[in-house]
Every structure is written in structure tokens, then in C-alpha cells.
Design a protein around this motif. Sequence first.
Motif, PDB file in Angstrom:
ATOM      1  N   SER A  94       0.888  -1.789  -0.294  1.00  0.00           N
ATOM      2  CA  SER A  94      -0.176   0.038   0.183  1.00  0.00           C
ATOM      3  C   SER A  94       1.012   1.088  -0.332  1.00  0.00           C
ATOM      4  O   SER A  94       0.648   2.480  -0.950  1.00  0.00           O
ATOM      5  N   PRO A 126      -1.948   2.494  -2.752  1.00  0.00           N
ATOM      6  CA  PRO A 126      -2.374   2.701  -1.688  1.00  0.00           C
ATOM      7  C   PRO A 126      -3.926   2.538  -2.118  1.00  0.00           C
ATOM      8  O   PRO A 126      -4.837   1.652  -1.562  1.00  0.00           O
ATOM      9  N   THR A 127      -4.218   2.006  -3.766  1.00  0.00           N
ATOM     10  CA  THR A 127      -5.476   1.083  -4.117  1.00  0.00           C
ATOM     11  C   THR A 127      -5.750  -0.502  -4.723  1.00  0.00           C
ATOM     12  O   THR A 127      -6.194  -1.406  -4.279  1.00  0.00           O
TER      13      THR A 127
END
Length: 455
Positions: free
Chosen positions: A67, A71-72
Motif C-alpha cells: 500500500s 494505496p489502492t
Amino acid sequence: MSERSCLAIVLAAGEGTRMKSARPKVLHEVAGLPLVCHAARAAQAAGHAELAIVAGRQSDEVLKAASAVAPTARLYLQQERLGTAHAVLAAREAIAEGHDDILVLFADTPLVESDDITALRKGLAEGAAIVVMGFEAADPSGYGRLLTDGDRLLAVREDKDCTDAERKITFCNGGLMAIAGEHALALIEAVGNANAKGEYYLTDIVEIAVARGLKVVATVADEQNVLGVNNRVQLAEAEAAWQARKRREMMLAGVTLIAPQTVHFSHDTEIGADTVVEPNVVFGPGVSIAENAVIHAFSHLEGAQIAQGVQVGPFARLRPGARLSENAKVGNFCEVKNADVAAGAKINHLSYIGDASIGAGANIGAGTITCNYDGFLKHRTTIGAGAFIGSNSSLVAPITIGDGGYVASGSVITQDVPADGLAFGRARQTNKDGLGAELRARLKAEKDARKSGKT
Ligand code: UD1
Ligand code: MG
């Protein structure tokens, strides 16, 4: 190609037993960045890709690491390790969303370049149902062999399942693959496990696709780019290769490395043109250096921001939060941590500056220590512009030395010094005429008396 939607699946469920480690293999680091993050970065660099990570043990930590760069990223669990096709199917839900391109990457393969991935996706855009990343292996043992007919790929044969003739093939599977989204699930679900290892091999989809009349091709990558990390020897090889690449990139961007092979970078080191890095310098994470700076030999930097024209070292240690402004100097055997050093300030010799602000043009004498820690809490030292701190002074924080303030050398400063003030924080010296000679005579007599007593 950017209009094609893409899902990148990173297989990270390897047990990594050959690492002999309590940590999952994919959390071991190259250039300070976990292996799984290198794979995630490669996938992203080649164009917008949604990321799915298939993890096994310690999956929370694997997702947390990934992440940081993606991050997604979504996490899927492979409960049992039944093979690469089985691992990809753990992300079935993501595949079923209907992406144009499905990329499969191995999290233990950190040196893949974005060009390699672009080439895979280009193959799909040109009508292939599967594109496999191939390479010419110096030693093909252990790899899947690519069975080709002209520019068509017919099958991937795993090492353990090869005939003697197939085993001689040196064109191998680098492990990365791109699959047309419209065919992906149907192909992977058709894979069985009737092979030497009893595993569901992702590579079997090649033969299945060919039998269905679909086009399958291979690209060619550098062997180094597909280097897989299975043990700590290969981890060190990957590190060496990564460092060699980074040094080259730095030099071509205008940074002088006098002895490049002795300089060790972090994954995120940034250095401006015309900066010189002398031999034996180590960069930990989070260092950025502007133009025209000099990092002298044997310095260790981490979490430091360095402006133009700054000089650091030799033998300097910059720790997180060291921020050096234009033309500041941090010399030999100095440690700077969580401190702003304003333009032109000098900390030249044997000092510890922690939790501090040093004003522009201030001069910090040799052996100055900011006493920032009382055993429980950290306290700040503020030194004004143009201040002069005499050598071997201890500044007991919290403390402020005003602009232009002067501290006599050898002081222990426990009270603020006003701007342009002069502080003495030491015992006053007294001289006694002739007493030196008298003392010398007395001591000599004592020594002579002891000697004659012994004989
Ligand atoms: C694989 C390829 C081989 C190729 C080689 C390149 C297959 C069947 N074989 O072999 O053709 O030449 O890589 O390095 O794909 N993994 C899972 N779950 C599993 C099994 C594997 O997540 O159940 C992951 C591993 O963590 C690893 C990757 O998939 O990142 C590859 O698995 P590995 O067992 O290392 O395959 P190889 O035998 O190296
Ligand atoms: Mg492997």
C-alpha cells in the motif's frame, strides 16, 4: 494503449522457505524497499493498472507494504499453495470485472522494467490472447522452457516435465505474463494438475489457448530483468544489479560518482545535477539533494534534505529530519538529526546537533553538543542567525541562543543567551606566578625519593 484497462495481479504467496527467515520472502528488501513493492511499481510504471495482490502468510503485512507504493491495491488470499494458476484464481473476483489486459507478475522478481511490461501489453493490443515474457537463460535449469514455432509460442514446459530434448532449450519463461481479459478466466479454469509437481501451472494456459486457436506469443527481456529471488544469495544479486542500474541512472543525469561501486542508494534517493558523491557513501531512505552539493567520503545519510551548494562529511551522519539550506556545511564526525540548518551555517567538526534550529551563517564550534534528551523527553535548541558557539560547549535544551549571540568555548549553557550577548558557562581561570616550577620540583623530588627507597 492507455485506453485499455488493466488489472495487474502480483503473486506474493510464496513460502520462501529457502530464505530461512521468519519474514515472508516478498517482504525482504532491495534498496530498502520490499520485493512486493518493486513488482507493484513496475506494474504501475507501465501505464495505469489496478493492482491485486495474492498473498499467503502474514498477508496483512504484505498488503501494508504494498500500500505504501500502491494505496489502492486489493488483497486476495491463497489459503493453500497449489500452484501459480490456483494463485491467480484467488483474484477471480477482480478478473471477472472485465479488464482488457490481465498482467500476472511475481512478487519475487524485483528488476522488471516498465518497458518489459509495455511490450507485454503491446502484444495483447496487437491481438494476442497471451503474451509470455521470455528470456535467453545462461543456465536454463529450473525454468519453464518456451516451445516455439517461428514467432508463435506453442507451450511452456516446466523443467520437471521436460523431455531430454526440451531440457536443452535455453529460451525460458521469465514468469511474467499478459492475458487478454476476455479469455483469462476460461483459460485458467481449464488448467489441471496432472504434472510432475501435482500443481496447477499458470503456464499450462499457453497450450490450452493454442488448442483453442488463439494467438500466443513471447517477448524477449534481459535475463537480469527477470532475476527471481529465492534465497539470500539471489537477494544480494538483485541488490547489486539494482544498485548498478541506479548508479548509472544517477551519472547519466549529471551526478558525479567518483567510485560508483562504493556508493549505496536507497530506492527513493534523489540527487541534483553537478552534485559530487565521493567514495563510500551510504544513502538510507528519504534523502533528497539539490544541485552542486558535495557529499564527502564515508558519510551516512538518511531522511535528509540537502539544498544547493551544501557540503557534507567526510565521516558525517545525517539522520531523519536533517534539513540543510544553501551552502551550509556539516563536516567530519558530526551527527545532525531533526534539525534545520539555515543557509551558510557551519557545523564543521565533532558535533551532535539534534532537535535544533541553527540560524543563517551561525558557526558551531568543534565538539558542540545539543543536550536534547533528559532520559524521558526530547527538547529543542534554537540558535539564532550569526551566532557563534565556542568549541566544546554543551547546550542543555530547551535553550535559545539569540541572533549574534556568543558562547565562550567550554561552556555548559543552561540559560537562554540574549541576542548579541556573550555567555560564559565555565569556571573562571586563575594564574599563579612561579607555581608551575615549584610543583614540578616537588613532584620530581617525590619520585626520586621513591626510587632510592626501592634500591
Ligand atoms: C515459475 C514458472 C516457470 C518460470 C519461473 C521463472 C509456473 C508454473 N512456472 O516457476 O515457468 O520459468 O517461474 O522464475 O508458473 N506462487 C503463489 N502461489 C502458488 C505458487 C506460486 O503465489 O501456489 C507465487 C510465488 O510466490 C512466486 C511465483 O508465484 O512469486 C512463482 O512461483 P514459483 O514456485 O517460484 O515458480 P517457479 O518454479 O519458479
Ligand atoms: Mg520462482
